[in-house]
Enzyme design. Sequence first.
Site, mmCIF file in Angstrom:
data_model
loop_
_atom_site.group_PDB
_atom_site.id
_atom_site.type_symbol
_atom_site.label_atom_id
_atom_site.label_comp_id
_atom_site.label_asym_id
_atom_site.label_seq_id
_atom_site.Cartn_x
_atom_site.Cartn_y
_atom_site.Cartn_z
ATOM 1 N N ARG A 189 -12.400 2.050 22.156
ATOM 2 C CA ARG A 189 -11.587 1.141 21.329
ATOM 3 C C ARG A 189 -12.469 0.522 20.242
ATOM 4 O O ARG A 189 -12.059 0.337 19.113
ATOM 5 C CB ARG A 189 -10.924 0.048 22.186
ATOM 6 C CG ARG A 189 -10.288 -1.043 21.333
ATOM 7 C CD ARG A 189 -9.227 -1.876 22.034
ATOM 8 N NE ARG A 189 -9.496 -2.180 23.409
ATOM 9 C CZ ARG A 189 -10.421 -3.039 23.861
ATOM 10 N NH1 ARG A 189 -11.182 -3.722 23.008
ATOM 11 N NH2 ARG A 189 -10.608 -3.219 25.155
ATOM 12 N N TYR A 198 7.195 -0.801 0.948
ATOM 13 C CA TYR A 198 7.642 0.061 2.058
ATOM 14 C C TYR A 198 8.506 -0.760 3.027
ATOM 15 O O TYR A 198 8.167 -1.898 3.356
ATOM 16 C CB TYR A 198 6.392 0.610 2.756
ATOM 17 C CG TYR A 198 6.654 1.473 3.948
ATOM 18 C CD1 TYR A 198 7.205 2.738 3.804
ATOM 19 C CD2 TYR A 198 6.343 1.028 5.227
ATOM 20 C CE1 TYR A 198 7.433 3.541 4.916
ATOM 21 C CE2 TYR A 198 6.565 1.832 6.340
ATOM 22 C CZ TYR A 198 7.115 3.081 6.172
ATOM 23 O OH TYR A 198 7.333 3.869 7.273
ATOM 24 N N ASP A 235 -1.514 -1.260 -1.452
ATOM 25 C CA ASP A 235 -1.132 -0.096 -0.645
ATOM 26 C C ASP A 235 -1.162 1.113 -1.568
ATOM 27 O O ASP A 235 -0.321 1.261 -2.454
ATOM 28 C CB ASP A 235 0.265 -0.334 -0.052
ATOM 29 C CG ASP A 235 0.712 0.794 0.880
ATOM 30 O OD1 ASP A 235 0.250 1.936 0.699
ATOM 31 O OD2 ASP A 235 1.553 0.522 1.755
ATOM 32 N N LYS A 294 0.342 10.193 5.289
ATOM 33 C CA LYS A 294 0.958 10.797 4.117
ATOM 34 C C LYS A 294 -0.040 11.735 3.428
ATOM 35 O O LYS A 294 -0.461 12.693 4.030
ATOM 36 C CB LYS A 294 1.479 9.695 3.198
ATOM 37 C CG LYS A 294 2.238 8.561 3.938
ATOM 38 C CD LYS A 294 3.515 9.000 4.588
ATOM 39 C CE LYS A 294 4.127 7.963 5.537
ATOM 40 N NZ LYS A 294 4.276 6.610 5.023
HETATM 41 C C1 LIG Z 1 4.455 5.318 5.568
HETATM 42 C C2 LIG Z 1 3.998 4.153 4.789
HETATM 43 C C3 LIG Z 1 3.471 3.011 5.421
HETATM 44 C C4 LIG Z 1 3.412 2.886 6.922
HETATM 45 O O1 LIG Z 1 2.532 3.808 7.472
HETATM 46 P P1 LIG Z 1 2.708 4.443 8.949
HETATM 47 O O2 LIG Z 1 1.549 5.366 9.039
HETATM 48 O O3 LIG Z 1 4.041 5.116 8.977
HETATM 49 O O4 LIG Z 1 2.649 3.295 9.909
HETATM 50 C C5 LIG Z 1 3.020 1.976 4.619
HETATM 51 N N1 LIG Z 1 3.108 2.046 3.274
HETATM 52 C C6 LIG Z 1 3.617 3.114 2.639
HETATM 53 C C7 LIG Z 1 3.683 3.121 1.155
HETATM 54 C C8 LIG Z 1 4.088 4.203 3.363
HETATM 55 O O5 LIG Z 1 4.608 5.253 2.732
#
Ligand SMILES: *Cc1c(COP(=O)(O)O)cnc(C)c1O
Length: 382
Positions: free
Chosen positions: A50, A102, A174, A199
């Site tokens: 962890r 998001y 982000d 992504k």
């Molecule tokens: C998918 C996404 C998230 C969240 O990420 P997870 O890996 O699904 O928890 C946050 N911000 C954006 C822009 C995203 O596309």
Amino acid sequence: MTTNYHLETLAVHAGVEPDPVSGAVMTPIYQTSTYAQADVAVHKGYEYSRTDNPTRTALQKALAALEGGQHALAFASGMAAIDTILRLIQPGGHVLSGNDVYGGTFRLFDKVLAGYGVQFSFVDTTEVTAVQAAMQPNTRLVWLETPTNPMLRLTDIAAIAQIAHAGGAWLGVDNTFASPVLQRPLALGADFVLHSTTKYIGGHSDVVGGAVVLNDTAVYERLKFLQNAIGAVPGPMDCFLTLRGIKTLALRMAQHCRNAQQVAHFLADHTAVRHVIYPGLESHPQYELARRQMAGPGGMISFILQGGEAAARLVARETKLFTLAESLGGVESLIELPAPMTHASVADSPLAVDPGLVRLSVGIENAADLITDLQQALAQVR
Ligand SMILES: *Cc1c(COP(=O)(O)O)cnc(C)c1O
């Protein structure tokens, strides 16, 4: 390995050293929870997975190098990474968030963390003056996405960084939609870069993960403490898959951009389509900012059909190469309707989107095949 190499080189090499035991060129999947100690509390830097795991360490080094940051921390998901950053904010603190973030981020802020005494307000960060006006004496963090999901609005990162810092707040960006290949927020003044590595960074739709990259060592130490204290860490297999994805990130992003540009032009010229949103089209309201701030317009396209929601549902059902699915950023093309799918959690909020909006994640297939697929689906709309 940091600043001297170009991003394409870092993507292949950063964080990856031949394994000291075997010489294995690829970072092994250290599928272990614990580590032998030579004597009481004498170890090689690893005690419990962890806290630290060598496969995760390699991934974190790679992520830091890609974003040009000093430090990176990997998490079990993008949401876990955002949640851990937000633990830096004490009750009574204020977070100024973009109003087009998001859906899961909005849900975490509005439905979870607001219940723990952190204050949130949501503004249109594309308007620099709106951000300035919404700053409060207790604002600790400004949080934005650019481009946003699914409206693909852009925010001027450098301008917002100045406002945040003048008000004594951090700026978190982000960067999931752009990836470090197209946009490097730390260089523009951001304090935190957030990724859903699920992504583009992972890139193959086979692993869920998240990351934070930052420069400030004291804040990093606190975040690392929180990462271990909260424990939302990725397993070694997931770290390995994400590292493997990173090696081709630069190549993939170039192809995503090339394909999306062609698909966007095709859609813009189609009579069944009312409006296309893509930062690489001159019709995009922030086309100039995209050119200035990003190295390419990305692989995401949103559009509205003349036939509204009914037509949108039909097209999403009828594409064959574009798979009807949530998520984005993988090598394969996806299609979805944000309102009933990815953005269902914000249906009754200020973030609600047009029910007829269609979102494409344009993959790395041949662009002509993708266009042919959309053409046959659009031909069924009357
Ligand atoms: C998918 C996404 C998230 C969240 O990420 P997870 O890996 O699904 O928890 C946050 N911000 C954006 C822009 C995203 O596309």
